[in-house]
Design a protein around this motif. Structure first.
Motif, mmCIF file in Angstrom:
data_model
loop_
_atom_site.group_PDB
_atom_site.id
_atom_site.type_symbol
_atom_site.label_atom_id
_atom_site.label_comp_id
_atom_site.label_asym_id
_atom_site.label_seq_id
_atom_site.Cartn_x
_atom_site.Cartn_y
_atom_site.Cartn_z
ATOM 1 N N GLU A 32 40.777 49.563 35.800
ATOM 2 C CA GLU A 32 41.076 48.823 37.027
ATOM 3 C C GLU A 32 40.341 49.474 38.197
ATOM 4 O OE1 GLU A 32 42.746 46.152 38.133
ATOM 5 O OE2 GLU A 32 43.037 45.470 36.077
ATOM 6 N N PRO A 34 39.556 49.608 42.278
ATOM 7 C CA PRO A 34 40.184 49.191 43.534
ATOM 8 C C PRO A 34 39.344 48.107 44.200
ATOM 9 C CG PRO A 34 39.101 51.324 43.790
ATOM 10 C CD PRO A 34 39.068 51.001 42.331
ATOM 11 N N PRO A 35 39.976 47.159 44.885
ATOM 12 C CA PRO A 35 39.210 46.120 45.581
ATOM 13 C C PRO A 35 38.360 46.743 46.680
ATOM 14 C CG PRO A 35 41.510 46.074 46.265
ATOM 15 C CD PRO A 35 41.425 47.037 45.129
ATOM 16 N N SER A 37 36.734 47.607 50.251
ATOM 17 C CA SER A 37 37.313 47.628 51.589
ATOM 18 C C SER A 37 36.819 46.422 52.382
ATOM 19 C CB SER A 37 36.920 48.917 52.313
ATOM 20 O OG SER A 37 35.513 48.957 52.500
#
Length: 379
Positions: A32, A34-35, A37
C-alpha cells in the motif's frame, strides 16, 4: 543496476520487465502506497498519463496515435523550418551579450521546433521554456528545495490549463499541427481522454526539448575537445549524420531509465526479484568494450554504431527522428556560421544529476576577424 550493453538491451526488450508496478506484482502482494500530497497531485495526474510510464495496451494505443507526427513526410516538412530557426539563432549569437551557447542556441532551438510541431503561438514559447525546465527537474528526482513542490504544482496546473484552452480552440478551428491531429484522434474509436490529450502534449514538450538541448550542447563540446575529429567533419561534412550518432553514444543525453521485474529473473549471474526496480544505465552500455571497439575513443566515422541512447524495445524513443534531425541541422549551421570555433577552457559546467547528461552553460567569446566581421569562440 544493469550497465553492460547485453544486459541493458535484453532488459529493455523483454516484456517481463514493465513500467507499472501494478503490472509487476499481483494485487494481493502489492504494498500500500500513501496517496500523493496535494502539492504533487497535479504533477502525478500528468505523469500517470504519459506513455513513457505505461505498459501495453495503454502504451500501445497512445504511441500509435502520436506516431503519425513523426512519420518521414512530417520530418521532411519540418526540415527547412528547423534550418531557418537555427540560422536565426546563430545570427543572434553574434549580437548577444550573454554569449552562452546553451542559453542562446541549444536551449531555444528545440523549444521553438516543438512549439511549431504542436501549433503553439510564437508569443507563448517563453512559457514553454520555464515549464519544460520544471518538469525536467521533476524527472531528475533527487534532493530539491522545499519550495520546489509548490513550483512543480503551479507548473502542472498552468500547463494543463494552457493546453486545455488550446485544445478547445483546435476543436472549433483545426489547423495543420499535432494538437489538431490529436483532437481528431479523440473522436475516433481509440479516443484519448482529455487528461490523456493534455498529458501527451506535455510529454511532447518535455521529451522533445530537454534531451535535444543536451544533444546539441554535447555535440559542440565533444567536437571542440577532439579537434582532429572537428577538422575531419569540416573537411567531410557528409559525416554529419555519423557524427551525431557518435555523440549520442559517447555522451548520451539521457543516462538511464528504469524497469520493474514482473517475475524472478536471472541475468548476468544475478537474480532480480519480482517487483524490484532495475536502473538501466544507457550511458554505461554505450561505453561497453564488449560491444564497442575502443569505447572511450570518439570517432565520428564509427561503424557499426548500435548505441542505446534512444533505448530499445517497445519504448524506443518515438521522437528519435526529430532529435537526430535537429542535432544534424544545429551542428551543420553552427559549423557553417562559426568555422573557427575553439575551446579555450575544457572545464565543463555539467548539470549535476544522474538522469540527464548535459551542460548547464557554455560561455562564448566574441573575436574580430581580419575582414572586420565577428566570429565566436568558446571557452
Amino acid at each position: 543496476m544493469a550497465s553492460r550493453y547485453e544486459d541493458v538491451n535484453r532488459i529493455l526488450k523483454d516484456p517481463l520487465f514493465v513500467r507499472e508496478y501494478k503490472n509487476a506484482v499481483p494485487k494481493h502482494q502489492q504494498q500500500e502506497l500513501p496517496p500523493p500530497s496535494k502539492e504533487w497531485k497535479p504533477v502525478n495526474d500528468l505523469l500517470d498519463n504519459w506513455m513513457l510510464f505505461r505498459d501495453a495496451p495503454t502504451h500501445t494505443r497512445l504511441r500509435r496515435i502520436v506516431s503519425h507526427a513523426f512519420m518521414p513526410q512530417t520530418m521532411e516538412r519540418l526540415k527547412p523550418k528547423i534550418r531557418t530557426i537555427a540560422g536565426y539563432l546563430a545570427d543572434r549569437m553574434v549580437e548577444d551579450r550573454q554569449h552562452d551557447l546553451i542559453a542562446s542556441f541549444a536551449f531555444p532551438l528545440p523549444v521553438i521546433v516543438i512549439a511549431e510541431l504542436l501549433g503553439v503561438p510564437p508569443e507563448d514559447r517563453e512559457l514553454f521554456k520555464n515549464w519544460s525546465h520544471t518538469f525536467a527537474r521533476v524527472l531528475e528526482g533527487g534532493d530539491q528545495p522545499a519550495e520546489f513542490a509548490q513550483q512543480a504544482k503551479r507548473a502542472a496546473e498552468d500547463i494543463s490549463d494552457y493546453f486545455r484552452c488550446l485544445i478547445a480552440e483546435r476543436k472549433s478551428t483545426p489547423r495543420e499541427d499535432l494538437i489538431s491531429e490529436l483532437v481528431t484522434a479523440q473522436v475516433q474509436a481509440d479516443a484519448l481522454t482529455e487528461q490523456e490529450l493534455i498529458a501527451t502534449c506535455v510529454l511532447m514538450l518535455v521529451a522533445g526539448h530537454e534531451t535535444t538541448v543536451n544533444l546539441i550542447g554535447n555535440s559542440v563540446f565533444v567536437l571542440l575537445n577532439h579537434p582532429e575529429q572537428l577538422a575531419r567533419l569540416i573537411e567531410c561534412p557528409e559525416l554529419i549524420t555519423s557524427a551525431v550518432e557518435e555523440v549520442l553514444r559517447f555522451e548520451s543525453p539521457v543516462r538511464s531509465t528504469t524497469r520493474i521485474a514482473s517475475v524472478d529473473y536471472e541475468i548476468g549471474g544475478q537474480t532480480i526479484r519480482q517487483g524490484q526496480t532495475v536502473s538501466v544505465m544507457l550511458g554505461a552500455a554505450n561505453r561497453d568494450p564488449a560491444q564497442f571497439e575502443q569505447p572511450n575513443l570518439f570517432d565520428i566515422g564509427r561503424l557499426p554504431n548500435r548505441h542505446l541512447a534512444f533505448a530499445s524495445g517497445s519504448h524506443f524513443c518515438l521522437g528519435a527522428p526529430l532529435a537526430r534531425m535537429e542535432g544534424e541541422i544545429a551542428l551543420a549551421v553552427l559549423l557553417e556560421r562559426f568555422p573557427q570555433l575553439r575551446l579555450a577552457d575544457n572545464k565543463p559546467n555539467w548539470r549535476p544529476n544522474i538522469l540527464f547528461r548535459g551542460l548547464e552553460s557554455m560561455s562564448l567569446k566574441k573575436s574580430r576577424q581580419s575582414d572586420g566581421s565577428d566570429t565566436i569562440q568558446l571557452f
